[in-house]
Design a protein around this motif. Sequence first.
Motif, PDB file in Angstrom:
ATOM      1  N   HIS A 197       0.835  -1.199   0.000  1.00 45.60           N
ATOM      2  CA  HIS A 197       0.000   0.000   0.000  1.00 45.60           C
ATOM      3  C   HIS A 197       0.870   1.250   0.000  1.00 45.60           C
ATOM      4  CE1 HIS A 197      -3.106   2.927   1.131  1.00 45.60           C
ATOM      5  NE2 HIS A 197      -3.958   2.054   0.648  1.00 45.60           N
ATOM      6  N   GLN A 198       0.347   2.307  -0.625  1.00 45.32           N
ATOM      7  CA  GLN A 198       1.067   3.579  -0.659  1.00 45.32           C
ATOM      8  C   GLN A 198       1.398   4.032   0.760  1.00 45.32           C
ATOM      9  OE1 GLN A 198      -1.758   2.823  -2.117  1.00 45.32           O
ATOM     10  NE2 GLN A 198      -1.607   3.257  -4.281  1.00 45.32           N
ATOM     11  N   GLY A 199       0.481   3.775   1.683  1.00 45.35           N
ATOM     12  CA  GLY A 199       0.787   3.995   3.093  1.00 45.35           C
ATOM     13  C   GLY A 199       0.897   5.441   3.520  1.00 45.35           C
ATOM     14  N   ARG A 284      -7.844   3.597   9.409  1.00 48.42           N
ATOM     15  CA  ARG A 284      -6.677   2.997   8.761  1.00 48.42           C
ATOM     16  C   ARG A 284      -7.031   1.639   8.153  1.00 48.42           C
ATOM     17  NH1 ARG A 284      -2.703   4.486   5.968  1.00 48.42           N
ATOM     18  NH2 ARG A 284      -2.874   6.287   7.339  1.00 48.42           N
ATOM     19  N   GLU A 656       6.833  -5.086   3.798  1.00 44.20           N
ATOM     20  CA  GLU A 656       5.434  -4.802   3.496  1.00 44.20           C
ATOM     21  C   GLU A 656       4.848  -5.842   2.549  1.00 44.20           C
ATOM     22  OE1 GLU A 656       4.791  -0.712   2.248  1.00 44.20           O
ATOM     23  OE2 GLU A 656       6.521  -0.118   3.431  1.00 44.20           O
ATOM     24  N   VAL A 670      -3.850  -3.213   9.919  1.00 47.59           N
ATOM     25  CA  VAL A 670      -3.444  -2.115  10.809  1.00 47.59           C
ATOM     26  C   VAL A 670      -1.937  -1.914  10.646  1.00 47.59           C
ATOM     27  CG1 VAL A 670      -5.235  -2.324  12.572  1.00 47.59           C
ATOM     28  CG2 VAL A 670      -3.185  -3.731  12.750  1.00 47.59           C
ATOM     29  N   PHE A 671      -1.470  -0.711  11.009  1.00 45.15           N
ATOM     30  CA  PHE A 671      -0.047  -0.398  10.837  1.00 45.15           C
ATOM     31  C   PHE A 671       0.865  -1.304  11.674  1.00 45.15           C
ATOM     32  CE2 PHE A 671      -0.388   4.215   9.173  1.00 45.15           C
ATOM     33  CZ  PHE A 671       0.058   3.837   7.921  1.00 45.15           C
ATOM     34  N   LEU A 672       0.338  -1.865  12.757  1.00 43.27           N
ATOM     35  CA  LEU A 672       1.166  -2.753  13.566  1.00 43.27           C
ATOM     36  C   LEU A 672       1.566  -3.982  12.735  1.00 43.27           C
ATOM     37  CD1 LEU A 672       2.308  -3.073  16.451  1.00 43.27           C
ATOM     38  CD2 LEU A 672       0.288  -4.444  16.987  1.00 43.27           C
ATOM     39  N   TYR A 674       0.847  -4.252   9.180  1.00 42.87           N
ATOM     40  CA  TYR A 674       1.336  -3.819   7.868  1.00 42.87           C
ATOM     41  C   TYR A 674       2.467  -2.850   8.181  1.00 42.87           C
ATOM     42  CZ  TYR A 674       1.894  -2.192   3.214  1.00 42.87           C
ATOM     43  OH  TYR A 674       2.471  -1.910   1.996  1.00 42.87           O
ATOM     44  N   VAL A 676       5.349  -0.498   7.869  1.00 43.96           N
ATOM     45  CA  VAL A 676       6.154   0.376   7.010  1.00 43.96           C
ATOM     46  C   VAL A 676       7.436   0.720   7.771  1.00 43.96           C
ATOM     47  CG1 VAL A 676       4.019   1.313   6.025  1.00 43.96           C
ATOM     48  CG2 VAL A 676       5.217   2.593   7.792  1.00 43.96           C
ATOM     49  N   PRO A 677       8.497   1.120   7.067  1.00 51.37           N
ATOM     50  CA  PRO A 677       9.749   1.406   7.760  1.00 51.37           C
ATOM     51  C   PRO A 677       9.587   2.507   8.811  1.00 51.37           C
ATOM     52  CG  PRO A 677      10.133   1.264   5.399  1.00 51.37           C
ATOM     53  CD  PRO A 677       8.643   1.256   5.603  1.00 51.37           C
ATOM     54  N   VAL A 678      10.180   2.296   9.981  1.00 47.59           N
ATOM     55  CA  VAL A 678      10.193   3.318  11.031  1.00 47.59           C
ATOM     56  C   VAL A 678      11.619   3.870  11.123  1.00 47.59           C
ATOM     57  CG1 VAL A 678       8.329   2.149  12.247  1.00 47.59           C
ATOM     58  CG2 VAL A 678      10.690   1.704  12.929  1.00 47.59           C
TER      59      VAL A 678
ATOM     60  N   GLY B  41      -3.732   9.113  12.235  1.00 46.97           N
ATOM     61  CA  GLY B  41      -3.220   8.325  11.118  1.00 46.97           C
ATOM     62  C   GLY B  41      -3.660   6.880  11.204  1.00 46.97           C
ATOM     63  N   ASP B  46      -0.269   3.193  16.543  1.00 51.03           N
ATOM     64  CA  ASP B  46       0.852   2.711  15.739  1.00 51.03           C
ATOM     65  C   ASP B  46       1.592   3.787  14.949  1.00 51.03           C
ATOM     66  OD1 ASP B  46       0.345   0.004  16.436  1.00 51.03           O
ATOM     67  OD2 ASP B  46      -1.316  -0.012  15.008  1.00 51.03           O
ATOM     68  N   ALA B 132      10.688   5.972  16.789  1.00 47.90           N
ATOM     69  CA  ALA B 132      10.265   4.779  16.047  1.00 47.90           C
ATOM     70  C   ALA B 132       8.745   4.606  16.062  1.00 47.90           C
ATOM     71  CB  ALA B 132      10.959   3.536  16.597  1.00 47.90           C
ATOM     72  N   ARG B 137       5.856   8.681   6.043  1.00 46.72           N
ATOM     73  CA  ARG B 137       5.931   7.911   4.804  1.00 46.72           C
ATOM     74  C   ARG B 137       6.654   8.678   3.698  1.00 46.72           C
ATOM     75  NH1 ARG B 137       6.082   2.600   3.375  1.00 46.72           N
ATOM     76  NH2 ARG B 137       4.454   2.021   1.895  1.00 46.72           N
ATOM     77  N   TYR B 141      12.938   9.753   6.775  1.00 45.89           N
ATOM     78  CA  TYR B 141      13.424  10.164   8.111  1.00 45.89           C
ATOM     79  C   TYR B 141      14.743  10.930   8.112  1.00 45.89           C
ATOM     80  CZ  TYR B 141       9.857   6.767   9.502  1.00 45.89           C
ATOM     81  OH  TYR B 141       8.683   6.076   9.622  1.00 45.89           O
TER      82      TYR B 141
END
Lengths: 748, 160, 80
Positions: A197-199, A284, A656, A670-672, A674, A676-678, B41, B46, B132, B137, B141
């Motif tokens: 997903h574009q996210g 979300r 992803e 959910v983002f947890l 799915y 995405v880079p943190v 979001g 999350d 973190a 997106r 970062y």
Amino acid sequence: MAKDELSEFHLVGTRPLRPDGLDKVTGRARYGADVSMPGMLWGAVVRSPHAHARIVRIDASKAEALPGVKAVVTRADFPEGLTGENWNLQENTMAGERALYDGHAVAAVAATSALRAQEAARLIEVEYEVLPHVIDVDDAIRPDAPVIREGAADATVPEGSPPNVARYIEFGHGDTEAGFAKADLVRARSYKTEATHQGYIEPHACLGQLGADGKGEMWVCTQGQWFIRQMCSSVLGLEAAQLRVTPSEIGGGFGGKTTIFMEPLSLALSRKAGGRPVKIVMTRSEVLRATGPTASASMDVKIGMTKDGMITAADAEFRMQGGAFPGAPVDMALYCAFAPYKLPASRHVGYDVLANRPKCAAYRAPGSPMGAFAVESLIDEMCRELGLDPLDVRLKNAVKEGDRASYGPTFGSIGLVETLEAVKSHPNLELPLGPNQGRGIASGYWFNHSGETSVSLAISEDGTVQVSVGTPDIGGSRASIALMTAETLGIAYEDVRVNVVETGALGVNEPTHGSRATFASGKAAVIAARRAIAEMCRRAAAEWGIDAEAVEWANGAAQPAGPNAGKFPPMGIEEIAAKMGSTGGPISGHHESVPEGVGASFGCHVVDVEVDPETGRTTILRYLVVQDAGRAIHPSYVEGQFQGGAAQGIGWALNEAYVYGQDGRLQNAVFLDYRVPVASDLPMIDTQIVEVPNPGHPFGVRGVGETGITPPLPAIANAIEAAAGVRMRSLPMSPPKVLAAIKAAREG
Amino acid sequence: MSKIHVTTTVNGDEVEFLADPRESLLDCLRDHLGLTGSKEGCGTGDCGACSVTLDGTLVCSCLVLGVEAEGRRVATIEGMAEGNALHPLQRKFLEHAALQCGFCTPGILVAAKALLEKNPDPTETEVRYWLAGNLCRCTGYDKIIRAVLDAAAEMRQEAA
Amino acid sequence: MVTVNLWSSLERFTGGQTAVEIEAETVAGVLDGLKAAYPGLAPILDTGVSVVIDGEVATGRHASVADAGEVFLMQRMKGG
Ligand code: FES
Ligand code: FES
């Protein structure tokens, strides 16, 4: 404001603060969900829990009986008789006879509060008859797969094709068999990529109002207010000009906000609720279940190479599913896959396949990352087998201006060789690597796009300038358009204000997509500024009593030129503006066109990874993006596009993926889950901007937004092989998969 | 469900609102108090776009009930600048182009401020781990981390 | 006369040719000429294609092909 001393420009290439920055660091900027209106209602959407089901009955009586509920809509409230993509959009907005994927909207309700609307949505009873479903592209293309939609195939699909094939494409040139015969090494491999997903962090949100007279308004987060207007009008049977669409600030789009999802529902609910405005904000999980992810792909690639690294022939067959509707970008994937290479012979075959998944939307260089994953991985593998340097092989086969592209036409000005040379001399390539560490490189390509563009510019009474554009600003385009406008007019950056305007204020504009905002709106703004300059020169000439042709514009002022040079003092923009009311009226300039002269952009990425042999986890140690920008108008935001594209590609490569259960339901909505880079997943992302100016743009802009997501997928796969000795041919390259590959290699 | 009267302090101002007991603090800030700077979001803790501090502790306001704010002190992005004087973090975010769409920015600024109050001299790794829980997106970062480190350096100098 | 290069799976509609000669001055002429000569192409052309003239996607039906060195028909291009 630092400036390259050698630059021929005063402003282009500098890094001023962005005009919308203050609002964005103080929380004042208004995004999709941030606006409310008097009398506003809240909407909620009922969605199918089944991947494929016939809708037997919808009973909204309990919901309608709930106090505060003002309207319920189902497909029965939409006009009939739509065809083609308009029908697809309508069907995706609200299911008709069948729900086609988990999350497909089947009804919507508006009530006096968000909680009340959600309660009401739960009270709407939908009876389903569950049907067999299909999720994976290789299953969906089987002749005996559950049929998503009879008659979905268009005229490109040969008779006798499997029932879920919606489009078919084949192209190529030369004699591939002869090419493969000339090769010293021929390898054929298969690859798979999952949907991602574009996210964007901002969920879709809109506030729509529609009266019984067919006049309406909408506030919406979108990449393209005219697309929203046109699509909502078609789906609801409205007249486009009666709908005014105002774009909010947008919290990311990446292609996913170029189309409609629940926007028509807010209008349909509003009309039914007596014209009260209706706000709908997606959760979300709705975003992940029901808005455009990208396609998933299954790809076979075959390449022939001589022992000194020349490619002799290439063959690719790609199968992609883009959900329950046609539109997987299989054609774009094939066009881009071999674009960096000069191919003596090629054959490309593509299938766009339907499956019980959400309708795919564009995602940053749609299709290109998948194709690159397959081709750039295989080239790396073959270099390894032949003992060749992968960068040298890329240089040897690199396309240049005048070469025939793998997809047919001849390239104009391009900067692939310059990009690869810049990589070659970059210090990152000299850095030593330790145990379990490896380096990978890969190239990527995107065409870039022009599209319908309208820009209008007006001189204010004090000589400052306002520019109205129709391309929402996602990553700093107001700054770059202001820089180009100010540069053209010879005035200060701060004296230009660029506004992204609503549909009622300007002619049609395509969305901010295809990396086009700085190219197309920028080019149109420059032309509009030149028109205003011509008028200002006429006003000065009249004042001086000389021919307009004898006046030049320089340094923000009309200057007598030729035989008149020096006869009059320059007349500055402030002076002309102050008098314009008495010298002929307002001064403005505008430009409408599909700007010509798009320039394609190549990039090459280098990544160093470490793979933990005990867990299979890949850590990105170092990352380098080198890409041809044509010209960087505001280098900080060009770097930002490079870095953001790389980060999304890293997520696609490593984590992803859409995960479906046996029941066809999305399991990680959910983002947890799915993931995405943190910040702690990534290192700094080094960038180098290559500038091979695009001759088709007044300042040489190519468009930089998309190419950057393409190389990371294969670059990381190549680095993982270098680090761990395993070749990953399916995404994501998550720790369990890499670990399993390491174990298999050890035992093998 | 009948609503509950809540009295609390937001950015130093005493405010009151009526909250449905199911509503999050984020909903109350946005929909009852008109403070739309904090973003939603995900609604599940999350993404960090909704970051605020509650009695000085960094929280996801989507995971706090509005009624829990009773008698507490809430600080949001809207209170970060003093009048027209931006907080060094806000200034550095602008200078470093640390935002593209800007949707994550309020939450990241609030979270970064909480970090620097605890640890005025964080390493790059410490900044990355602290943030973190705040998804961005758009930027990868890089510029965000640089902006935070630069702001920290400036604030240390000022303090010295 | 311009030579229009088609993608190869369209040869089903053109009697096996992937490059066809069309009498045309503009993109509009190319598209109309293709439809007239090969009616099977009509639905495909109508759903939208890009005409690429000397490496660049034509910006409209008015675009001239009179001096074109090369004309390619491609699937419609846009972006994210
Ligand atoms: S909205 Fe609270 S963490 Fe995402
Ligand atoms: S700037 Fe867009 S999410 Fe961070």
